[in-house]
Design a protein around this motif. Structure first.
Motif, short mmCIF file in Angstrom:
data_model
loop_
_atom_site.label_atom_id
_atom_site.label_comp_id
_atom_site.label_asym_id
_atom_site.label_seq_id
_atom_site.Cartn_x
_atom_site.Cartn_y
_atom_site.Cartn_z
N GLY A 62 8.23 9.88 -34.07
CA GLY A 62 7.05 10.64 -33.71
C GLY A 62 6.46 10.26 -32.38
N GLY A 63 6.93 9.15 -31.84
CA GLY A 63 6.42 8.67 -30.57
C GLY A 63 7.13 9.29 -29.38
N SER A 64 6.77 8.78 -28.20
CA SER A 64 7.31 9.31 -26.95
C SER A 64 7.86 8.19 -26.09
N LEU A 65 8.78 8.56 -25.24
CA LEU A 65 9.39 7.60 -24.33
C LEU A 65 9.93 8.37 -23.14
N SER A 66 9.84 7.75 -21.98
CA SER A 66 10.43 8.35 -20.77
C SER A 66 11.48 7.42 -20.21
N MET A 125 13.22 17.47 -18.93
CA MET A 125 13.87 16.83 -17.79
C MET A 125 13.20 17.30 -16.52
N SER A 126 12.95 16.36 -15.61
CA SER A 126 12.32 16.70 -14.35
C SER A 126 12.98 15.90 -13.23
N ARG A 127 12.62 16.23 -12.00
CA ARG A 127 13.22 15.58 -10.85
C ARG A 127 12.17 15.31 -9.79
N ASP A 128 12.43 14.28 -8.99
CA ASP A 128 11.62 13.99 -7.82
C ASP A 128 12.60 13.83 -6.67
N ASN A 129 12.76 14.88 -5.90
CA ASN A 129 13.76 14.87 -4.84
C ASN A 129 13.46 13.80 -3.79
N ALA A 170 20.60 17.27 -21.45
CA ALA A 170 19.85 18.13 -20.53
C ALA A 170 20.48 18.06 -19.15
N ALA A 171 20.20 19.09 -18.33
CA ALA A 171 20.70 19.10 -16.96
C ALA A 171 19.73 19.87 -16.09
N ILE A 172 19.72 19.50 -14.81
CA ILE A 172 18.80 20.13 -13.86
C ILE A 172 19.44 20.13 -12.48
N ARG A 173 19.16 21.14 -11.71
CA ARG A 173 19.63 21.21 -10.33
C ARG A 173 18.62 20.52 -9.41
N VAL A 224 15.59 11.36 -11.35
CA VAL A 224 15.36 12.32 -12.43
C VAL A 224 14.79 11.57 -13.62
N TYR A 225 14.09 12.33 -14.45
CA TYR A 225 13.40 11.75 -15.59
C TYR A 225 13.73 12.55 -16.85
N LEU A 226 13.61 11.87 -17.97
CA LEU A 226 13.71 12.56 -19.25
C LEU A 226 12.53 12.09 -20.09
N ARG A 227 11.61 13.00 -20.33
CA ARG A 227 10.46 12.71 -21.18
C ARG A 227 10.83 13.16 -22.59
N MET A 228 10.76 12.22 -23.51
CA MET A 228 11.16 12.48 -24.88
C MET A 228 9.95 12.37 -25.80
N ASN A 229 9.57 13.48 -26.41
CA ASN A 229 8.44 13.53 -27.33
C ASN A 229 8.93 13.78 -28.76
N SER A 230 8.06 13.51 -29.70
CA SER A 230 8.36 13.75 -31.11
C SER A 230 9.73 13.17 -31.48
N LEU A 231 9.93 11.95 -31.10
CA LEU A 231 11.24 11.32 -31.30
C LEU A 231 11.56 11.14 -32.77
N LYS A 232 12.83 11.28 -33.09
CA LYS A 232 13.34 11.16 -34.45
C LYS A 232 14.35 10.02 -34.49
N PRO A 233 14.56 9.43 -35.65
CA PRO A 233 15.57 8.38 -35.74
C PRO A 233 16.95 8.83 -35.25
N GLU A 234 17.26 10.10 -35.43
CA GLU A 234 18.56 10.60 -34.97
C GLU A 234 18.66 10.72 -33.46
N ASP A 235 17.56 10.48 -32.75
CA ASP A 235 17.62 10.42 -31.29
C ASP A 235 18.08 9.05 -30.80
N THR A 236 18.21 8.11 -31.72
CA THR A 236 18.69 6.78 -31.36
C THR A 236 20.09 6.88 -30.77
N ALA A 237 20.25 6.36 -29.57
CA ALA A 237 21.53 6.46 -28.87
C ALA A 237 21.44 5.70 -27.56
#
Length: 121
Positions: free
Chosen positions: A15-19, A70-74, A49-52, A79-92
């Motif tokens: 349920g938490g978040s991580l970037s 996913m976001s970017r700072d040119n 995820a992917a971004i140009r 690049v960043y990945l903001r992960m919200n509402s995390l689930k145990p199955e997101d463990t990786a």
């Protein structure tokens, strides 16, 4: 050639978040698209995820759509990945990747070393 370094992994409750972040060094002209992938224990690496770098709407896997951003700072070649509402199955282990091709569906030719994300239940 580009070199990718991921940072920001760690342990978070469900349920938490991580970037997490990925910094690119080397010649940025060798990178058109950045991606995030993850690998669960004993499984193959999967797309997240992917971004140009040039902009546009990122592409997301169905499993993370609506929860991850996913976001970017040119200017920082990061690049960043903001992960919200995390689930145990997101463990990786989460890997950053770069592609010389301009397609969000293309193959990736450079990879970071990975950062571990653990979601406790």
């Amino acid at each position: 050639q580009v070199h990718l370094v991921e940072t920001g992994g760690g342990l978070v409750q469900a349920g938490g978040s991580l970037s997490i972040s990925c910094a690119l060094s080397g010649d940025p002209l060798n990178s058109a698209v950045m991606g995030w992938f993850r690998q669960h224990p004993g499984q193959e690496r999967e797309f997240v995820a992917a971004i140009r770098w040039s902009g546009g709407t990122p592409r997301y896997a169905d499993s993370v759509k609506g929860r991850f951003t996913m976001s970017r700072d040119n200017a920082k070649n990061t690049v960043y990945l903001r992960m919200n509402s995390l689930k145990p199955e997101d463990t990786a282990i989460y890997y950053c990747a770069s592609s010389k091709l301009g397609s969000l569906f293309g193959t990736f030719d450079s990879w970071g070393q990975g950062t571990r994300v653990t979601v406790s239940s």
